[in-house]
Design a protein around this motif. Sequence first.
Motif, PDB file in Angstrom:
ATOM      1  N   LYS A   7      82.499  12.013  69.626  1.00  0.00           N
ATOM      2  CA  LYS A   7      81.729  13.172  70.078  1.00  0.00           C
ATOM      3  C   LYS A   7      80.441  13.369  69.280  1.00  0.00           C
ATOM      4  CE  LYS A   7      85.780  15.613  71.708  1.00  0.00           C
ATOM      5  NZ  LYS A   7      86.614  16.811  71.574  1.00  0.00           N
ATOM      6  N   GLY A   8      80.212  12.509  68.287  1.00  0.00           N
ATOM      7  CA  GLY A   8      79.010  12.616  67.472  1.00  0.00           C
ATOM      8  C   GLY A   8      79.153  13.519  66.260  1.00  0.00           C
ATOM      9  N   ASN A   9      80.371  13.993  65.991  1.00  0.00           N
ATOM     10  CA  ASN A   9      80.618  14.832  64.814  1.00  0.00           C
ATOM     11  C   ASN A   9      80.873  13.968  63.589  1.00  0.00           C
ATOM     12  OD1 ASN A   9      80.594  17.272  66.370  1.00  0.00           O
ATOM     13  ND2 ASN A   9      82.640  16.747  67.089  1.00  0.00           N
ATOM     14  N   LEU A  10      80.441  14.448  62.442  1.00  0.00           N
ATOM     15  CA  LEU A  10      80.722  13.707  61.210  1.00  0.00           C
ATOM     16  C   LEU A  10      82.212  13.525  61.034  1.00  0.00           C
ATOM     17  CD1 LEU A  10      78.408  15.162  58.406  1.00  0.00           C
ATOM     18  CD2 LEU A  10      78.324  12.911  59.457  1.00  0.00           C
ATOM     19  N   ARG A  11      82.592  12.350  60.610  1.00  0.00           N
ATOM     20  CA  ARG A  11      84.008  12.111  60.327  1.00  0.00           C
ATOM     21  C   ARG A  11      84.404  12.929  59.094  1.00  0.00           C
ATOM     22  NH1 ARG A  11      86.246   8.427  63.482  1.00  0.00           N
ATOM     23  NH2 ARG A  11      84.912   6.939  64.565  1.00  0.00           N
ATOM     24  N   PRO A  12      85.662  13.369  59.021  1.00  0.00           N
ATOM     25  CA  PRO A  12      86.100  14.240  57.922  1.00  0.00           C
ATOM     26  C   PRO A  12      85.913  13.634  56.526  1.00  0.00           C
ATOM     27  CG  PRO A  12      87.771  14.156  59.645  1.00  0.00           C
ATOM     28  CD  PRO A  12      86.716  13.153  60.010  1.00  0.00           C
ATOM     29  N   HIS A  13      86.008  12.326  56.410  1.00  0.00           N
ATOM     30  CA  HIS A  13      85.911  11.674  55.103  1.00  0.00           C
ATOM     31  C   HIS A  13      84.477  11.296  54.726  1.00  0.00           C
ATOM     32  CE1 HIS A  13      86.145   8.369  57.980  1.00  0.00           C
ATOM     33  NE2 HIS A  13      85.504   7.653  57.085  1.00  0.00           N
ATOM     34  N   VAL A  14      83.512  11.664  55.568  1.00  0.00           N
ATOM     35  CA  VAL A  14      82.110  11.328  55.318  1.00  0.00           C
ATOM     36  C   VAL A  14      81.360  12.567  54.854  1.00  0.00           C
ATOM     37  CG1 VAL A  14      79.949  10.599  56.403  1.00  0.00           C
ATOM     38  CG2 VAL A  14      82.083   9.449  56.990  1.00  0.00           C
ATOM     39  N   ASN A  15      80.594  12.410  53.797  1.00  0.00           N
ATOM     40  CA  ASN A  15      79.725  13.478  53.307  1.00  0.00           C
ATOM     41  C   ASN A  15      78.297  12.956  53.287  1.00  0.00           C
ATOM     42  OD1 ASN A  15      81.745  15.529  52.534  1.00  0.00           O
ATOM     43  ND2 ASN A  15      82.414  13.909  51.161  1.00  0.00           N
ATOM     44  N   LEU A  16      77.393  13.748  53.844  1.00  0.00           N
ATOM     45  CA  LEU A  16      75.978  13.414  53.838  1.00  0.00           C
ATOM     46  C   LEU A  16      75.241  14.488  53.059  1.00  0.00           C
ATOM     47  CD1 LEU A  16      75.374  12.473  57.603  1.00  0.00           C
ATOM     48  CD2 LEU A  16      75.971  10.957  55.709  1.00  0.00           C
ATOM     49  N   PHE A  17      74.398  14.054  52.148  1.00  0.00           N
ATOM     50  CA  PHE A  17      73.607  14.983  51.349  1.00  0.00           C
ATOM     51  C   PHE A  17      72.129  14.721  51.598  1.00  0.00           C
ATOM     52  CE2 PHE A  17      77.654  14.920  49.255  1.00  0.00           C
ATOM     53  CZ  PHE A  17      77.847  16.252  48.919  1.00  0.00           C
ATOM     54  N   LEU A  18      71.467  15.713  52.138  1.00  0.00           N
ATOM     55  CA  LEU A  18      70.028  15.666  52.346  1.00  0.00           C
ATOM     56  C   LEU A  18      69.420  16.245  51.088  1.00  0.00           C
ATOM     57  CD1 LEU A  18      68.069  14.806  54.561  1.00  0.00           C
ATOM     58  CD2 LEU A  18      68.112  17.157  55.381  1.00  0.00           C
ATOM     59  N   ASP A  19      68.883  15.371  50.251  1.00  0.00           N
ATOM     60  CA  ASP A  19      68.539  15.709  48.868  1.00  0.00           C
ATOM     61  C   ASP A  19      69.824  16.238  48.214  1.00  0.00           C
ATOM     62  OD1 ASP A  19      65.914  14.783  49.044  1.00  0.00           O
ATOM     63  OD2 ASP A  19      65.205  16.695  49.820  1.00  0.00           O
ATOM     64  N   ASP A  20      69.878  17.490  47.821  1.00  0.00           N
ATOM     65  CA  ASP A  20      71.090  18.013  47.176  1.00  0.00           C
ATOM     66  C   ASP A  20      71.956  18.860  48.098  1.00  0.00           C
ATOM     67  OD1 ASP A  20      70.482  16.824  44.728  1.00  0.00           O
ATOM     68  OD2 ASP A  20      69.257  18.531  44.098  1.00  0.00           O
ATOM     69  N   ALA A  21      71.560  18.999  49.360  1.00  0.00           N
ATOM     70  CA  ALA A  21      72.269  19.880  50.282  1.00  0.00           C
ATOM     71  C   ALA A  21      73.263  19.114  51.151  1.00  0.00           C
ATOM     72  CB  ALA A  21      71.267  20.605  51.171  1.00  0.00           C
TER      73      ALA A  21
ATOM     74  N   THR B 170      71.858  10.791  51.136  1.00  0.00           N
ATOM     75  CA  THR B 170      72.895  10.031  50.440  1.00  0.00           C
ATOM     76  C   THR B 170      74.178  10.105  51.261  1.00  0.00           C
ATOM     77  OG1 THR B 170      71.906  10.570  48.311  1.00  0.00           O
ATOM     78  CG2 THR B 170      74.182   9.784  48.283  1.00  0.00           C
ATOM     79  N   VAL B 171      74.757   8.950  51.547  1.00  0.00           N
ATOM     80  CA  VAL B 171      76.000   8.866  52.299  1.00  0.00           C
ATOM     81  C   VAL B 171      77.117   8.612  51.293  1.00  0.00           C
ATOM     82  CG1 VAL B 171      77.263   7.619  54.073  1.00  0.00           C
ATOM     83  CG2 VAL B 171      74.775   7.876  54.263  1.00  0.00           C
ATOM     84  N   LEU B 172      78.129   9.471  51.335  1.00  0.00           N
ATOM     85  CA  LEU B 172      79.312   9.299  50.489  1.00  0.00           C
ATOM     86  C   LEU B 172      80.555   9.286  51.375  1.00  0.00           C
ATOM     87  CD1 LEU B 172      78.518  11.811  47.602  1.00  0.00           C
ATOM     88  CD2 LEU B 172      78.224   9.336  47.592  1.00  0.00           C
ATOM     89  N   GLN B 173      81.486   8.432  51.050  1.00  0.00           N
ATOM     90  CA  GLN B 173      82.747   8.377  51.769  1.00  0.00           C
ATOM     91  C   GLN B 173      83.869   8.682  50.787  1.00  0.00           C
ATOM     92  OE1 GLN B 173      82.488   4.344  53.512  1.00  0.00           O
ATOM     93  NE2 GLN B 173      83.059   5.385  55.391  1.00  0.00           N
ATOM     94  N   ALA B 174      84.754   9.565  51.199  1.00  0.00           N
ATOM     95  CA  ALA B 174      85.930   9.842  50.389  1.00  0.00           C
ATOM     96  C   ALA B 174      86.857   8.637  50.476  1.00  0.00           C
ATOM     97  CB  ALA B 174      86.638  11.091  50.890  1.00  0.00           C
ATOM     98  N   VAL B 175      87.412   8.253  49.355  1.00  0.00           N
ATOM     99  CA  VAL B 175      88.336   7.139  49.305  1.00  0.00           C
ATOM    100  C   VAL B 175      89.655   7.657  48.775  1.00  0.00           C
ATOM    101  CG1 VAL B 175      88.782   4.862  48.321  1.00  0.00           C
ATOM    102  CG2 VAL B 175      86.447   5.526  48.880  1.00  0.00           C
ATOM    103  N   SER B 176      90.738   7.350  49.474  1.00  0.00           N
ATOM    104  CA  SER B 176      92.031   7.816  48.996  1.00  0.00           C
ATOM    105  C   SER B 176      92.944   6.629  48.785  1.00  0.00           C
ATOM    106  CB  SER B 176      92.647   8.786  50.019  1.00  0.00           C
ATOM    107  OG  SER B 176      92.854   8.128  51.237  1.00  0.00           O
ATOM    108  N   GLY B 177      93.984   6.856  48.125  1.00  0.00           N
ATOM    109  CA  GLY B 177      94.938   5.807  47.839  1.00  0.00           C
ATOM    110  C   GLY B 177      95.686   6.109  46.575  1.00  0.00           C
ATOM    111  N   GLY B 178      96.587   5.279  46.249  1.00  0.00           N
ATOM    112  CA  GLY B 178      97.380   5.591  45.070  1.00  0.00           C
ATOM    113  C   GLY B 178      97.643   4.405  44.223  1.00  0.00           C
TER     114      GLY B 178
END
Length: 95
Positions: free
Chosen positions: A54-68, A87-95
Amino acid sequence: MSGPVTVTVQLPSLLRSSAGGLSEVRVEASTLENLLESLFASYPLLRRHLVDEKGNLRPHVNLFLDDADVRWLDDWREPLEAGTSLTVLQAVSGG
Protein backbone atom coordinates in the motif's frame (compact mmCIF):
# COMPACT_ATOMS: atom_id res chain seq x y z
CA MET A 1 6.82 25.29 -4.44
CA SER A 2 10.61 25.06 -4.49
CA GLY A 3 12.51 23.21 -7.16
CA PRO A 4 14.41 19.97 -6.70
CA VAL A 5 17.49 19.77 -4.50
CA THR A 6 20.12 17.05 -4.19
CA VAL A 7 19.47 14.77 -1.23
CA THR A 8 22.01 12.26 0.05
CA VAL A 9 20.38 8.95 1.00
CA GLN A 10 22.42 6.81 3.38
CA LEU A 11 21.74 3.09 3.22
CA PRO A 12 22.48 0.42 5.83
CA SER A 13 24.68 -2.52 4.85
CA LEU A 14 21.65 -4.84 4.63
CA LEU A 15 20.17 -2.78 1.77
CA ARG A 16 23.26 -1.95 -0.23
CA SER A 17 22.88 -4.94 -2.54
CA SER A 18 19.51 -3.43 -3.60
CA ALA A 19 21.32 -0.26 -4.66
CA GLY A 20 24.21 -1.71 -6.61
CA GLY A 21 26.40 -2.05 -3.51
CA LEU A 22 26.33 1.68 -2.74
CA SER A 23 26.33 2.95 0.84
CA GLU A 24 24.86 6.27 -0.21
CA VAL A 25 23.13 7.62 -3.26
CA ARG A 26 22.19 11.11 -4.35
CA VAL A 27 18.68 11.84 -5.52
CA GLU A 28 17.17 15.02 -6.98
CA ALA A 29 13.81 15.74 -5.34
CA SER A 30 11.61 18.59 -4.17
CA THR A 31 9.65 16.74 -1.42
CA LEU A 32 10.06 13.60 0.68
CA GLU A 33 7.27 11.97 -1.30
CA ASN A 34 9.08 12.82 -4.55
CA LEU A 35 12.38 11.67 -3.05
CA LEU A 36 11.05 8.19 -2.35
CA GLU A 37 9.45 7.95 -5.81
CA SER A 38 12.76 8.92 -7.43
CA LEU A 39 14.73 6.56 -5.18
CA PHE A 40 12.47 3.64 -6.11
CA ALA A 41 12.61 4.55 -9.80
CA SER A 42 16.43 4.41 -9.69
CA TYR A 43 16.66 1.42 -7.33
CA PRO A 44 13.43 -0.60 -7.67
CA LEU A 45 14.58 -3.37 -5.30
CA LEU A 46 14.56 -0.88 -2.40
CA ARG A 47 10.78 -0.46 -2.67
CA ARG A 48 9.94 -3.93 -1.37
CA HIS A 49 12.33 -3.52 1.56
CA LEU A 50 11.08 -0.09 2.63
CA VAL A 51 7.34 0.01 1.94
CA ASP A 52 4.46 -2.46 1.86
CA GLU A 53 2.03 -3.09 -1.01
CA LYS A 54 0.00 0.00 0.00
CA GLY A 55 3.06 2.26 0.03
CA ASN A 56 3.27 2.51 3.84
CA LEU A 57 6.61 2.26 5.57
CA ARG A 58 7.29 -1.21 6.84
CA PRO A 59 7.23 -1.44 10.66
CA HIS A 60 10.93 -2.35 10.91
CA VAL A 61 12.06 0.56 8.70
CA ASN A 62 12.96 3.97 10.08
CA LEU A 63 13.67 6.95 7.86
CA PHE A 64 15.27 10.09 9.22
CA LEU A 65 15.14 13.28 7.21
CA ASP A 66 18.14 14.98 8.76
CA ASP A 67 17.31 14.37 12.45
CA ALA A 68 13.53 14.04 12.10
CA ASP A 69 11.78 10.67 12.05
CA VAL A 70 9.56 10.88 8.95
CA ARG A 71 6.73 9.08 10.76
CA TRP A 72 6.25 12.27 12.79
CA LEU A 73 6.17 14.65 9.83
CA ASP A 74 2.75 16.16 9.10
CA ASP A 75 3.18 16.31 5.34
CA TRP A 76 5.58 14.42 3.09
CA ARG A 77 4.95 17.07 0.41
CA GLU A 78 6.73 19.92 2.21
CA PRO A 79 9.65 21.35 0.18
CA LEU A 80 13.08 19.92 0.93
CA GLU A 81 16.01 22.19 1.66
CA ALA A 82 19.42 22.01 0.01
CA GLY A 83 21.83 19.86 1.99
CA THR A 84 19.12 17.57 3.34
CA SER A 85 20.00 13.93 3.97
CA LEU A 86 17.83 10.87 4.39
CA THR A 87 19.11 8.05 6.59
CA VAL A 88 17.53 4.61 6.23
CA LEU A 89 17.69 2.36 9.29
CA GLN A 90 16.30 -1.14 9.61
CA ALA A 91 15.55 -2.77 12.92
CA VAL A 92 17.29 -6.11 13.24
CA SER A 93 16.07 -8.74 15.65
CA GLY A 94 17.30 -12.09 16.66
CA GLY A 95 18.81 -13.87 19.54
